[in-house]
Design an enzyme around this catalytic site. Sequence first.
Site, short mmCIF file in Angstrom:
data_model
loop_
_atom_site.label_atom_id
_atom_site.label_comp_id
_atom_site.label_asym_id
_atom_site.label_seq_id
_atom_site.Cartn_x
_atom_site.Cartn_y
_atom_site.Cartn_z
N ASP A 186 19.82 6.15 -16.42
CA ASP A 186 18.85 6.57 -18.22
C ASP A 186 19.22 4.74 -18.45
OD1 ASP A 186 17.87 6.84 -20.40
OD2 ASP A 186 19.94 7.05 -20.86
N SER A 187 18.57 4.44 -19.36
CA SER A 187 19.75 2.99 -19.37
C SER A 187 20.26 3.13 -20.36
CB SER A 187 18.61 2.42 -20.51
OG SER A 187 17.54 3.38 -21.28
N GLU A 231 23.39 6.94 -32.27
CA GLU A 231 24.79 6.75 -31.67
C GLU A 231 26.06 6.38 -31.29
OE1 GLU A 231 24.77 3.52 -28.29
OE2 GLU A 231 22.57 4.95 -27.18
N CYS A 291 12.12 10.37 -26.09
CA CYS A 291 12.72 9.39 -26.27
C CYS A 291 14.75 10.74 -25.75
CB CYS A 291 13.13 8.76 -27.28
SG CYS A 291 14.70 8.26 -27.91
N THR A 292 15.67 10.03 -25.12
CA THR A 292 16.64 10.60 -24.28
C THR A 292 17.42 11.40 -26.03
OG1 THR A 292 17.40 8.71 -24.08
CG2 THR A 292 16.56 9.64 -22.49
N HIS A 293 16.87 10.21 -26.76
CA HIS A 293 18.71 10.41 -28.44
C HIS A 293 18.23 11.75 -28.67
CE1 HIS A 293 20.16 6.69 -26.37
NE2 HIS A 293 20.63 6.77 -27.45
N TYR A 305 16.25 -0.51 -22.86
CA TYR A 305 14.47 -0.74 -22.70
C TYR A 305 13.44 -0.74 -23.32
CZ TYR A 305 17.26 0.16 -17.71
OH TYR A 305 18.10 0.31 -15.77
N GLY A 306 13.83 0.72 -24.51
CA GLY A 306 13.00 0.30 -25.27
C GLY A 306 12.26 -0.57 -25.92
N CYS A 342 15.29 8.30 -18.58
CA CYS A 342 14.54 7.74 -19.22
C CYS A 342 13.12 7.32 -19.77
CB CYS A 342 15.22 6.01 -18.71
SG CYS A 342 15.04 4.61 -20.36
N ASN A 343 13.00 7.83 -20.93
CA ASN A 343 11.17 7.90 -21.16
C ASN A 343 10.92 6.84 -21.12
OD1 ASN A 343 10.59 10.70 -22.85
ND2 ASN A 343 13.21 11.06 -22.90
N THR A 344 11.09 5.75 -22.10
CA THR A 344 10.78 3.55 -21.28
C THR A 344 10.30 3.67 -19.71
OG1 THR A 344 11.89 3.97 -23.29
CG2 THR A 344 11.56 1.71 -21.38
#
Length: 286
Positions: free
Chosen positions: A12-13, A155, A188-190, A44-45, A75-77
């Site tokens: 992931d980023s 975060e 998105c991962t978050h 990365y987004g 990572c989705n991006t």
Amino acid sequence: MQVDQRPIAVFDSGLGGLTVVRELRRRLPCEDIVYFGDTARVPYGTKTPETVLRFTRENCAFLLRMNPKCIVAACNTASAVCLPGLANELPVPVFGVVAPGAAAAVEAVGAGGLIAIIATEATIGSNAYKNAVFQIDTRPAVVQVACPLLVPLVEEGLDESNAIVELTLERYLGPVRRLSPAVVVLGCTHYPMLRGALASFFGKSVVLVDSASSTAEAVASTLGDSGVLVGAARNGRLHCYVSDNPRRFQTVGSRFLGESIHDVVRVCPEELACGRLSLGRTRASA
Ligand code: DGL
């Protein structure tokens, strides 16, 4: 059943991909996982496709040194920008998060429904989710919204009980809510960390598709069907590598993973880029 002891590699980023690792460990508790978080170069987004592709190639080259049985682009991006193209360059199967997320959305939407895709700017700019939905079914309507502020809010540990989160959701997603989507894809991962906030924002009738969970499901069933799981009752280990700040990765990342992270090894990003590596070990107590 065949036994394949090689680890599953995930990148992931940064630390968000631990939401995917969490789902993988729930479904495949015996598998070893090696994770790389590019914490020196996150986010990365907001980057261009060329840069995301360069970083992603380097991340995969690093993980291939661990002799994995497959690579998961958590990572989705990175998934949106680099897959499926990058998969043809690599010697092991590569799983992204976009195709499983899109498939789950199509399955949930029903006739004539609206799918809302929320993600980073780069993921939305790629149209990858929208294209993946239309590859399966051209009937659903799709709306896409970039929500860049949600990553730092998560975060920071803010959730539905926080007014800033409510205001941010209203600002980005108020217009989408007025369109009454049937499905919202957490692209998105978050965003799985904001599931509660998003559920109360959109209301009970909206299906939230968590691409982390859909991806883990796809990885588990594909590896299971190919007979390449470890095939023994044991506790799978998790080894983490990051390109910066292992201590923050441990503290913030544990929330995403839902368990403590013990050892994290730092990889120097310059060496990652040129293929040489020096690793430094850090512990939570360091
Ligand atoms: N991991 C990224 C994603 O899922 C979010 C953070 C970033 O922008 O790098 O798209």
